[in-house]
Design a protein around this motif. Structure first.
Motif, mmCIF file in Angstrom:
data_model
loop_
_atom_site.group_PDB
_atom_site.id
_atom_site.type_symbol
_atom_site.label_atom_id
_atom_site.label_comp_id
_atom_site.label_asym_id
_atom_site.label_seq_id
_atom_site.Cartn_x
_atom_site.Cartn_y
_atom_site.Cartn_z
ATOM 1 N N LYS A 13 1.336 -0.304 -4.636
ATOM 2 C CA LYS A 13 -0.005 -0.202 -5.227
ATOM 3 C C LYS A 13 -0.757 0.964 -4.602
ATOM 4 O O LYS A 13 -0.517 1.335 -3.456
ATOM 5 N N ASP B 174 0.858 -1.183 0.000
ATOM 6 C CA ASP B 174 0.000 0.000 0.000
ATOM 7 C C ASP B 174 0.901 1.242 0.000
ATOM 8 O O ASP B 174 1.784 1.382 0.850
ATOM 9 N N ILE B 175 0.674 2.152 -0.936
ATOM 10 C CA ILE B 175 1.543 3.314 -1.105
ATOM 11 C C ILE B 175 1.686 4.130 0.183
ATOM 12 O O ILE B 175 2.713 4.766 0.422
ATOM 13 N N ARG B 176 0.673 4.051 1.040
ATOM 14 C CA ARG B 176 0.742 4.830 2.285
ATOM 15 C C ARG B 176 1.837 4.330 3.217
ATOM 16 O O ARG B 176 2.287 5.052 4.110
ATOM 17 N N PHE B 177 2.222 3.076 3.033
ATOM 18 C CA PHE B 177 3.216 2.505 3.932
ATOM 19 C C PHE B 177 4.586 2.364 3.274
ATOM 20 O O PHE B 177 5.483 1.729 3.815
#
Lengths: 260, 260
Positions: free
Chosen positions: A227, A183-186
């Protein structure tokens, strides 16, 4: 060059066409001005947006101005285009020590120009294009870029491998997929403590696949798989939007963003 | 309806055309199936992507299948379209207790369809369109939406004021501008403690202006002014990308996002 020699754009021409006043003004503001060969203007241009500034610049820089309604109409994509620049094709090199957007086999001209526009808006000035790809000099691409093409460094490569080998050293690769990725946030892009001006000076490569086929699984070996989470209801985010969100996700974490 | 009565799309027709197998499959997956009047298929369709599934569905739901190469060619935007659905126009209502994207005078069909695609990918299923606007039933819009149009609630209004008065109660408005607004990173959308499924159930309206003219200064009085920070190098982010980044910024703060 007589006006009769001006042909509708084709990929094998040594020049392209910059359509409309606002795209032309971007060319005047860029360092590509010496590639502008002439301006063709329609009698309908009158005192429309940007026309007097363009004519003033042509005088200042000694650029030929041809008045020819038929030619403008012939070269235009839209009815309300009244001025066309004839621009010799130019070639630029990527900066080694800066962030690159890497588009693998982009096939849609609107997407290709749109990515240029968005990356410039966020201050990321280098674009690698892996062939085969849409012709980035097509007037449709220049138009979709809103003239951003004149401000970017753009370089072509025959394969992602060729690009990778050329820029391998001290560069981090982030490859974008729909599934089985972080996940792009992580994802730590290494940009969190940088200022907004420094974020895209970092030697990161953000790699996006073709609109239909995406990146191959092999390409994943090049770096960190990322992603952008989304629901499964539909196809997926469009390429242009995916690049926009990825760049925003990098930029938003910087220490400070200009209050424009 | 004889095949001779099938005309090239115009806004005043009571039906539209859904081009290509993947868009048609989205229609079959939606609750708009009863608006599909017939399928026109070309002999070139062969066993291409989705064709057998479409024919299977037509049999199952008793939908007429017409074989006519000429008609498919006449109605298509691209050469590689081999199947066309004739779809009666349908009208839907916005959900009162859900988030809305509000597009004021969107003029570009690619943007309009693109916004539909992106909002569905992020789970925001309501779209208000303030007239005048591009015709959202144009096959170009349906195509750009990748069939998302069949999954959304879409409603038209004569003015932003009309929309505002209808949905005023217990609804928060966020209006997007380029300047003199709060950096989106510092805006509280009230969504931070919600789950990914609840984020767009909140009665928020995200309001975006026309591609060229943006929102008027008067519209700012409706709610909280928001901007997506960007450098001043170029025109601005494209409408479609702006909506994508705004929705991402709301969604990314939710408690959990599906690992798709």
């Amino acid at each position: 060059m007589s006006s009769l020699q001006i042909k509708v754009y084709k990929k094998n021409l040594d020049h392209t066409y910059c359509l409309g006043a606002s795209n032309l003004l971007e060319l005047f503001r860029s360092d590509k001005l010496n590639f502008l060969q002439k301006i063709i203007i329609s009698s309908k241009a009158d005192n429309g947006f940007g026309i007097s500034e363009i004519l003033h610049n042509c005088k200042k820089y000694n650029i030929e101005v041809v008045h020819n309604d038929f030619l403008v109409r012939k070269l235009s994509l839209k009815e309300n285009t009244y001025v066309v620049g004839v621009v010799r094709k130019f070639f630029t090199q990527l900066e080694s020590y800066a962030s690159h957007i890497v588009l693998v086999n982009p096939s849609n001209m609107g997407n290709l120009g749109g990515v240029m526009r968005t990356q410039l808006a966020f201050g990321c000035r280098n674009l690698a294009i892996i062939k085969p790809a849409a012709d980035h000099f097509d007037p449709k691409v220049i138009n979709a870029s809103k003239g951003a093409i004149f401000h970017l460094n753009i370089q072509h490569f025959d394969s992602l491998q060729e690009y990778y080998e050329k820029f391998l050293e001290s560069r981090r690769f982030f490859t974008f997929y729909l599934h089985d990725s972080t996940d792009i946030r992580f994802v730590d892009f290494g940009t969190n403590n940088l200022s907004e001006k420094e974020v895209f000076q970092l030697s990161n490569s953000y790699v996006f696949g073709n609109e239909s086929s995406g990146l191959s699984q092999l390409d994943a070996n090049l770096g960190c798989r990322v992603k952008i989470p989304q629901f499964d209801d539909i196809d997926s985010l469009n390429l242009h939007v995916s690049v926009g969100i990825a760049l925003w996700e990098v930029l938003r974490r910087s220490k400070n963003i200009s209050q424009t």
